[in-house]
Design a protein around this motif. Structure first.
Motif, PDB file in Angstrom:
ATOM      1  N   LEU A 378      -2.154  17.341 -16.823  1.00 18.72           N
ATOM      2  CA  LEU A 378      -2.357  18.306 -17.878  1.00 18.72           C
ATOM      3  C   LEU A 378      -1.092  18.468 -17.994  1.00 18.72           C
ATOM      4  N   CYS A 379      -0.836  19.265 -19.672  1.00 18.15           N
ATOM      5  CA  CYS A 379       1.011  19.421 -20.149  1.00 18.15           C
ATOM      6  C   CYS A 379       1.085  20.946 -20.525  1.00 18.15           C
ATOM      7  N   TRP A 380       2.194  21.283 -19.850  1.00 16.83           N
ATOM      8  CA  TRP A 380       1.979  23.321 -20.302  1.00 16.83           C
ATOM      9  C   TRP A 380       3.144  23.073 -21.218  1.00 16.83           C
ATOM     10  N   TYR A 381       2.547  23.887 -22.177  1.00 11.50           N
ATOM     11  CA  TYR A 381       3.242  24.717 -22.963  1.00 11.50           C
ATOM     12  C   TYR A 381       3.367  25.953 -22.902  1.00 11.50           C
ATOM     13  N   THR A 382       4.639  26.643 -23.296  1.00 15.29           N
ATOM     14  CA  THR A 382       4.476  28.410 -24.019  1.00 15.29           C
ATOM     15  C   THR A 382       4.177  28.647 -25.289  1.00 15.29           C
ATOM     16  N   ASP A 383       2.861  29.315 -25.356  1.00 12.84           N
ATOM     17  CA  ASP A 383       2.385  29.436 -26.190  1.00 12.84           C
ATOM     18  C   ASP A 383       2.198  30.749 -26.993  1.00 12.84           C
ATOM     19  N   SER A 384       3.346  30.972 -28.471  1.00 14.52           N
ATOM     20  CA  SER A 384       3.304  32.772 -28.712  1.00 14.52           C
ATOM     21  C   SER A 384       2.436  33.126 -29.487  1.00 14.52           C
ATOM     22  N   TYR A 385       1.542  34.458 -29.885  1.00 10.40           N
ATOM     23  CA  TYR A 385       0.301  34.739 -30.074  1.00 10.40           C
ATOM     24  C   TYR A 385       0.930  34.550 -31.341  1.00 10.40           C
ATOM     25  N   ASP A 386       1.957  33.767 -32.492  1.00  9.21           N
ATOM     26  CA  ASP A 386       1.800  33.544 -33.688  1.00  9.21           C
ATOM     27  C   ASP A 386       1.797  31.865 -33.870  1.00  9.21           C
ATOM     28  N   ASN A 387       2.775  31.229 -32.899  1.00  7.31           N
ATOM     29  CA  ASN A 387       3.018  29.919 -33.146  1.00  7.31           C
ATOM     30  C   ASN A 387       4.316  29.544 -33.435  1.00  7.31           C
ATOM     31  N   HIS A 388       5.053  30.529 -33.781  1.00  6.13           N
ATOM     32  CA  HIS A 388       6.603  30.950 -34.345  1.00  6.13           C
ATOM     33  C   HIS A 388       7.047  31.025 -32.924  1.00  6.13           C
ATOM     34  N   VAL A 421      19.568  28.843 -32.247  1.00 14.11           N
ATOM     35  CA  VAL A 421      19.509  29.630 -30.995  1.00 14.11           C
ATOM     36  C   VAL A 421      21.669  30.031 -31.354  1.00 14.11           C
ATOM     37  N   VAL A 422      22.450  29.248 -31.683  1.00 13.74           N
ATOM     38  CA  VAL A 422      23.557  29.873 -31.736  1.00 13.74           C
ATOM     39  C   VAL A 422      23.965  30.321 -32.545  1.00 13.74           C
ATOM     40  N   ASP A 423      22.932  29.625 -33.740  1.00 16.39           N
ATOM     41  CA  ASP A 423      23.167  31.158 -35.164  1.00 16.39           C
ATOM     42  C   ASP A 423      23.152  32.713 -34.893  1.00 16.39           C
ATOM     43  N   LYS A 424      22.492  32.736 -33.396  1.00 16.23           N
ATOM     44  CA  LYS A 424      21.535  33.454 -33.010  1.00 16.23           C
ATOM     45  C   LYS A 424      22.509  34.478 -32.366  1.00 16.23           C
ATOM     46  N   ILE A 425      23.158  33.513 -31.566  1.00 14.77           N
ATOM     47  CA  ILE A 425      24.239  34.126 -29.964  1.00 14.77           C
ATOM     48  C   ILE A 425      25.564  35.026 -32.114  1.00 14.77           C
ATOM     49  N   GLU A 426      25.657  34.159 -32.310  1.00 15.32           N
ATOM     50  CA  GLU A 426      26.984  34.649 -33.143  1.00 15.32           C
ATOM     51  C   GLU A 426      26.734  35.349 -34.234  1.00 15.32           C
ATOM     52  N   GLY A 427      25.572  35.578 -34.523  1.00 13.14           N
ATOM     53  CA  GLY A 427      24.728  37.272 -35.691  1.00 13.14           C
ATOM     54  C   GLY A 427      24.580  37.037 -36.684  1.00 13.14           C
ATOM     55  N   ARG A 428      24.867  35.409 -37.411  1.00 13.43           N
ATOM     56  CA  ARG A 428      24.426  34.835 -38.028  1.00 13.43           C
ATOM     57  C   ARG A 428      23.055  34.885 -38.827  1.00 13.43           C
ATOM     58  N   LYS A 429      22.865  34.502 -39.690  1.00 13.38           N
ATOM     59  CA  LYS A 429      21.298  34.525 -40.357  1.00 13.38           C
ATOM     60  C   LYS A 429      20.862  33.571 -41.479  1.00 13.38           C
ATOM     61  N   ASN A 430      20.036  33.246 -41.353  1.00 17.30           N
ATOM     62  CA  ASN A 430      19.539  31.788 -41.724  1.00 17.30           C
ATOM     63  C   ASN A 430      17.788  32.313 -41.688  1.00 17.30           C
ATOM     64  N   ASP A 431      17.427  31.105 -42.716  1.00 15.71           N
ATOM     65  CA  ASP A 431      16.121  31.899 -43.265  1.00 15.71           C
ATOM     66  C   ASP A 431      14.578  31.458 -41.974  1.00 15.71           C
ATOM     67  N   TRP A 436      11.814  34.077 -35.628  1.00 16.78           N
ATOM     68  CA  TRP A 436      11.510  34.025 -34.340  1.00 16.78           C
ATOM     69  C   TRP A 436      12.108  34.792 -33.595  1.00 16.78           C
ATOM     70  N   ARG A 437      11.892  36.390 -33.973  1.00 18.95           N
ATOM     71  CA  ARG A 437      12.968  36.998 -33.431  1.00 18.95           C
ATOM     72  C   ARG A 437      11.934  37.933 -31.699  1.00 18.95           C
ATOM     73  N   TRP A 438      12.244  38.813 -31.441  1.00 20.73           N
ATOM     74  CA  TRP A 438      11.510  39.481 -30.481  1.00 20.73           C
ATOM     75  C   TRP A 438       9.767  40.559 -31.160  1.00 20.73           C
ATOM     76  N   ARG A 439       8.904  40.237 -31.168  1.00 19.38           N
ATOM     77  CA  ARG A 439       7.650  41.249 -31.914  1.00 19.38           C
ATOM     78  C   ARG A 439       6.827  41.491 -31.111  1.00 19.38           C
ATOM     79  N   SER A 440       5.631  41.831 -31.245  1.00 23.51           N
ATOM     80  CA  SER A 440       4.439  42.165 -30.303  1.00 23.51           C
ATOM     81  C   SER A 440       3.471  41.926 -31.655  1.00 23.51           C
ATOM     82  N   LEU A 441       2.064  42.198 -30.695  1.00 19.94           N
ATOM     83  CA  LEU A 441       1.080  42.451 -31.161  1.00 19.94           C
ATOM     84  C   LEU A 441       0.729  43.498 -31.438  1.00 19.94           C
ATOM     85  N   SER A 442      -0.210  44.511 -32.692  1.00 12.70           N
ATOM     86  CA  SER A 442      -1.205  45.614 -32.600  1.00 12.70           C
ATOM     87  C   SER A 442      -1.922  45.359 -31.675  1.00 12.70           C
TER      88      SER A 442
END
Length: 479
Positions: A378-388, A421-431, A436-442
């Motif tokens: 078995l190969c275990w992954y971490t799936d987000s609900y939208d695959n991002h 990841v480092v861009d996020k740490i440094e507060g840089r914006k990219n496309d 990949w931000r923290w998010r939630s489903l209704s």
């Protein structure tokens, strides 16, 4: 100045030395951060990410698909193209002797460009393949996508050295699109290579046993994370803690409930007889492509596979149904956690559903494998609900970040994911970071979201819990 730490001498602890953790450590070091520590319960510096030596993370595998085909998801296509450029640079580092980890030679390569063949039942291409062709055309790469049901494209495949793909499978009544830029990487070797680079750049490694095993977060009376505690009782203080624990992340960081879930893919490995030259030649990387079959068709599809590795192992995986292992945790909540050959409650089997789908394909397309010795895992992954992916700071706390949600398609980005990841740490914006931000489903979305984007696999709401009664290992021909 970075926006979430004081300066580049600030202490940063990364928990997890898989793809997300390795890539983050690498790019932090390359940008000049001088106090980075990488923790993992596995002694990867000794085992070199070998599954046979006890490594059971998704990164500890013999091979992974490297593809740039992403349908309508143009940004992932471009991220993958950037990663491919860097994979080729890493190949060059090995070839020229610039970076040669223990056990490597100049003849080794990480990325193998043997093409990636996407097969789908029915004569018409799925929308995903049509959109892939359109987006490749946007960047001048239309000629890298070959329709093997088109005689002119078949001729182009043969003329460009990919004739072996044309003859690898019986594609009658199937659509078949060949991406000539893609292939696979030797996964364990790639992680070993990246770990070597990380260590050379000065990242402190704390790997293996109780000293590398995460035991909890260090938090003050408020909501600030101050580092981590390991199982040996040692406190590793940090201004920033990054949780990148692969399939273990959702059970260690419970804030991820309803955002990420641990799910299992099923893997079979066929060992070619060492004295059967015909089989070794047939499945050699120069004679056999990376492939997928009905990868977005749910329970009875979701197959992918590879050429043999140097030891003669042919791997076939299944993600048509993702399986879970729900366990009640200390807070009373039920979460899926990995169960592998190496966990306390060991398992070497795969679910019967997976075995039957693999068996049907092998009988139809690769019957010569049926009499080979076979093992399963078995190969275990971490799936987000939208695959991002999820690359962000954890809400309602400070000093704590997560890098996870690979969703079965993250490995290909080992060379470049950490940049973001480092861009996020440094507060840089990219496309990419907005996706990949923290998010939630209704609540409505939680109830009805049944299709995963990206890999297109069946949504985890329809997962089947892993039960001993529905698991099987052994020769597929016996089913």
């Amino acid at each position: 100045m970075p926006s979430h730490i004081t300066d580049k001498t600030a202490s940063i602890v990364i928990v997890g030395a898989g793809v997300f953790g390795l890539s983050t450590a690498l790019h932090l070091a390359e940008r000049g951060y001088r106090n980075v520590k990488l923790l993992d319960k596995q002694a990867y510096d000794l085992s070199h990410y070998s599954y046979e030596k006890g490594c059971d993370a998704a990164s500890a595998d013999i091979n992974k698909i490297i593809r740039s085909a992403y349908g309508a998801q143009f940004q992932y296509q471009e991220l993958a193209r950037d990663a491919m450029t860097k994979w080729k640079k890493w190949n060059d580092e090995v070839k020229t002797g610039k970076t040669v980890p223990a056990g490597f030679s100049a003849d080794d390569a990480l990325f193998i460009n043997n093409g990636c063949l996407t097969m789908t039942s029915g004569s018409e291409m799925d929308q995903f393949e049509r959109e892939t062709i359109q987006n490749m055309e946007r960047v001048g790469l239309r000629d890298t996508q070959l329709n093997l049901n088109d005689p002119s494209d078949v001729a182009r495949a043969r003329d460009s050295g990919f004739g072996f793909v044309v003859d690898a499978f019986n594609i009658k009544n199937k659509s078949a699109l060949l991406d000539t830029r893609s292939g696979f990487v030797y996964a364990d070797k790639a992680c070993h290579f990246a770990l070597h680079k990380v260590q050379k750049l000065g990242v402190e490694l704390v790997l293996g046993g109780s000293k590398g095993t995460f035991a909890g977060l260090l938090q003050d009376a408020g909501s600030t994370t101050k580092g981590v505690l390991t199982a040996d009782g040692k406190a590793h203080k940090a201004e920033l803690t990054i949780m990148a624990c692969g399939g273990w992340t959702p059970s260690l960081l419970t804030q991820l409930d309803h955002l990420c879930e641990t799910t299992s893919g099923s893997v079979t490995m066929f060992k070619l007889p060492p004295n059967n030259k015909a089989l070794w030649d047939r499945f050699a990387p120069e004679n056999f492509p990376t492939w997928s079959h009905d990868i977005r068709r749910g329970k009875y599809g979701g197959l992918y596979g590879f050429a043999r590795d140097p030891s003669g192992v042919v791997k076939i995986g299944y993600r048509g149904t993702k399986f879970t292992n729900p366990q009640t945790q200390a807070d009373g909540a039920t979460r899926s956690v990995p169960a592998t050959r190496w966990t306390r409650e060991a398992i070497r089997q795969i679910p019967l559903t997976a075995a039957r789908v693999i068996n049907a394909f092998v009988q139809e397309q690769l019957p010569e494998l049926l009499e080979c010795e076979m093992t399963t895992r078995l190969c275990w992954y971490t799936d987000s609900y939208d695959n991002h992916f999820v690359i962000d700071f954890v809400p309602d706390t400070s000093g704590l970040m997560v890098a996870t949600g690979g969703s079965g398609h993250g490995f290909k980005f080992l060379p470049n994911l950490g940049e973001h990841v480092v861009d996020k740490i440094e507060g840089r914006k990219n496309d990419y970071l907005q996706h990949w931000r923290w998010r939630s489903l209704s609540p409505e979305e939680m109830a009805y979201n049944s299709i995963m984007e990206g890999t297109g696999s069946e949504r985890s709401l329809h997962n089947q819990p892993l039960t001993a009664g529905e698991c099987l290992s052994g020769r597929l021909s016996r089913l």
